[in-house]
Design a protein around this motif. Structure first.
Motif, PDB file in Angstrom:
ATOM      1  N   VAL A 133       0.838  -1.203   0.000  1.00 56.40           N
ATOM      2  CA  VAL A 133       0.000   0.000   0.000  1.00 56.40           C
ATOM      3  C   VAL A 133       0.868   1.247   0.000  1.00 56.40           C
ATOM      4  N   HIS A 230      -6.687  -1.660 -12.014  1.00 55.00           N
ATOM      5  CA  HIS A 230      -6.794  -2.619 -10.919  1.00 55.00           C
ATOM      6  C   HIS A 230      -7.994  -3.521 -11.195  1.00 55.00           C
ATOM      7  N   SER A 240     -13.549   5.530  -0.604  1.00 54.56           N
ATOM      8  CA  SER A 240     -13.526   5.067   0.780  1.00 54.56           C
ATOM      9  C   SER A 240     -14.096   6.181   1.639  1.00 54.56           C
ATOM     10  N   GLU A 302     -15.353   0.940   1.929  1.00 56.75           N
ATOM     11  CA  GLU A 302     -15.578   1.259   0.516  1.00 56.75           C
ATOM     12  C   GLU A 302     -17.066   1.417   0.237  1.00 56.75           C
ATOM     13  N   TYR A 341      -9.308   2.374   0.973  1.00 54.15           N
ATOM     14  CA  TYR A 341      -8.333   2.626  -0.085  1.00 54.15           C
ATOM     15  C   TYR A 341      -7.823   4.056   0.046  1.00 54.15           C
ATOM     16  N   ASP A 343      -5.929   5.635  -1.878  1.00 55.34           N
ATOM     17  CA  ASP A 343      -5.823   6.392  -3.125  1.00 55.34           C
ATOM     18  C   ASP A 343      -7.105   7.143  -3.462  1.00 55.34           C
ATOM     19  N   HIS A 368     -11.313  -7.056   4.160  1.00 55.73           N
ATOM     20  CA  HIS A 368     -11.937  -6.251   3.118  1.00 55.73           C
ATOM     21  C   HIS A 368     -12.895  -7.184   2.389  1.00 55.73           C
TER      22      HIS A 368
END
Length: 399
Positions: A133, A230, A240, A302, A341, A343, A368
């Motif tokens: 990560v 991804h 998120s 998420e 997440y 990002d 998750h």
């Protein structure tokens, strides 16, 4: 059932996913892990050659067979459950990319294992996932994953192997003359929707369907991500949220396989950001144990929506990668319990400290778990300054 030609195209799409998932281009000498189940060997071999031709150092790794995995959780003592192979830290600290090819020969072999034993191993491995990560946040690591058809997948999905394979071919655009061109088109169209969503000043999202009445708070400094390489295929747009603002009821009408357990009809009630009640039509005790895995497993990591115009997936596939991207008639909404997440932070994720993540409401967990709702739904945004806007209805975004 994937021909040599289709395997070549599949590998090309995986390369597109791997390169798109990382902001910095791959260079000769970079190291990429290719992890695969035995039934995914043919695809791994094709991908291996393509990576080698680019000057990439490839680390191929065969995953546990179902027999090995079952023996591990049945026979491991406390020390073995938390064992990390020597060199794992050094490998992860030097990886530039990873591709995971999922082709299991069993989905239910762990159904008799105490989930606490599986959780203990997941928690022991979490620090190494955190290394990746951090590398991803710094733009040094990218990843993607895919599914190869197996008899077990088809059986658990209630499909023939031919039907299961056809879903993969359609979803990944493998019959297109140039599948990568199709993925670039989808990427560009999704970018327009993400720019629209990220341009809205949203206080909260209200999700309404026959089984869902849920408020999700995006929180400060968030952005929608998705269709970024991804996962192949992937059509979801997600963020998120600030877990502290989750209120109401979420219902997953789509089944889910996890750690050998099939669960159906999961109903979660949230108050002040935490799950306070769990019900399930099947596998309720297992769900409760997952929710209690650690301090973050009862909170949202998420919130995601899939537009049916992107996704050609219209069957339950007994695999989260496909099921969380279900298109069908009404698209889907899914939430994930557990880890968030980073990002989806709207700044530089590499600058996020653990304290800053906690301050912003990014959740942290060894879990998750995506839970999917495919009902017809409306998602309404409450905007800063007053007013509301329907952002998703009848299976698609409204922009």
């Amino acid at each position: 059932m994937l021909t040599a030609k289709l395997l070549e195209k599949y590998a090309d799409v995986l390369l597109w996913g791997l390169t798109t998932s990382r902001p910095n281009p791959y260079e000769p000498g970079d190291t990429v892990l290719v992890q695969y189940d035995l039934a995914g060997l043919k695809l791994a071999e094709v991908l291996f050659a393509k990576l080698m031709a680019r000057g990439i150092n490839v680390v191929p790794r065969l995953t546990f067979t179902s027999r090995m995995e079952l023996d591990f959780y049945q026979l491991a003592n406390e020390s073995q459950l938390s064992f990390i192979a020597p060199g794992t830290k050094e490998l992860y600290e030097n990886l530039h990319g990873a591709v995971h090819i999922l082709a299991p020969d069993s989905l239910t072999h762990l159904s008799g294992i105490d989930p606490k034993r599986i959780a203990q191993t997941a928690i022991a491995r979490k620090p190494f996932r955190d290394i990746l990560v951090k590398r991803e946040e710094a733009g040094q690591f990218g990843w993607t994953l895919c599914v190869c058809p197996t008899d077990e997948y088809a059986r658990c999905a209630g499909l023939s192997k031919k039907e299961f394979t056809e879903q993969i071919i359609k979803a990944c655009h493998l019959r297109a003359a140039d599948p990568v061109k199709e993925w670039n088109r989808i990427f560009a169209e999704a970018m327009e929707i993400k720019n629209w969503l990220n341009g809205l000043a949203v206080v909260s999202y209200h999700v309404e369907s026959a089984g869902v009445d849920l408020t999700v708070t995006p929180g400060e400094h968030r952005r929608f991500k998705g269709i970024s390489g991804h996962n192949i295929p992937s059509f979801e747009l997600f963020l998120s949220p600030d877990w502290r603002g989750t209120e109401g009821v979420y219902f997953a009408d789509q089944p889910s396989y996890r750690s050998g357990n099939l669960v159906k009809g999961v109903r979660l009630e949230f108050k002040k950001g935490e799950v306070v009640d769990v019900k399930a039509e099947q596998g309720e005790e297992f769900v409760k144990k997952q929710v209690a895995m650690d301090n973050g497993s009862n909170k949202l990591g998420e919130f995601s929506l899939t537009d049916r115009r992107f996704s050609k997936i219209d069957k339950f596939m007994a695999n989260t990668l496909f099921d969380e991207n279900f298109g069908g008639e009404y698209g889907n909404c899914h939430v994930a319990l557990g880890s968030s997440y980073s990002d989806t932070f709207d700044g530089d994720p590499a600058q996020l400290t653990e304290a800053r993540k906690a301050e912003l409401g990014f959740n942290d967990s060894a879990l998750h778990w995506d839970l999917v709702n495919t009902e017809n739904k409306r998602v309404t945004a409450t905007l800063k300054g007053g007013g509301t806007l329907v952002v998703y209805e009848n299976g698609q975004f409204t922009c």
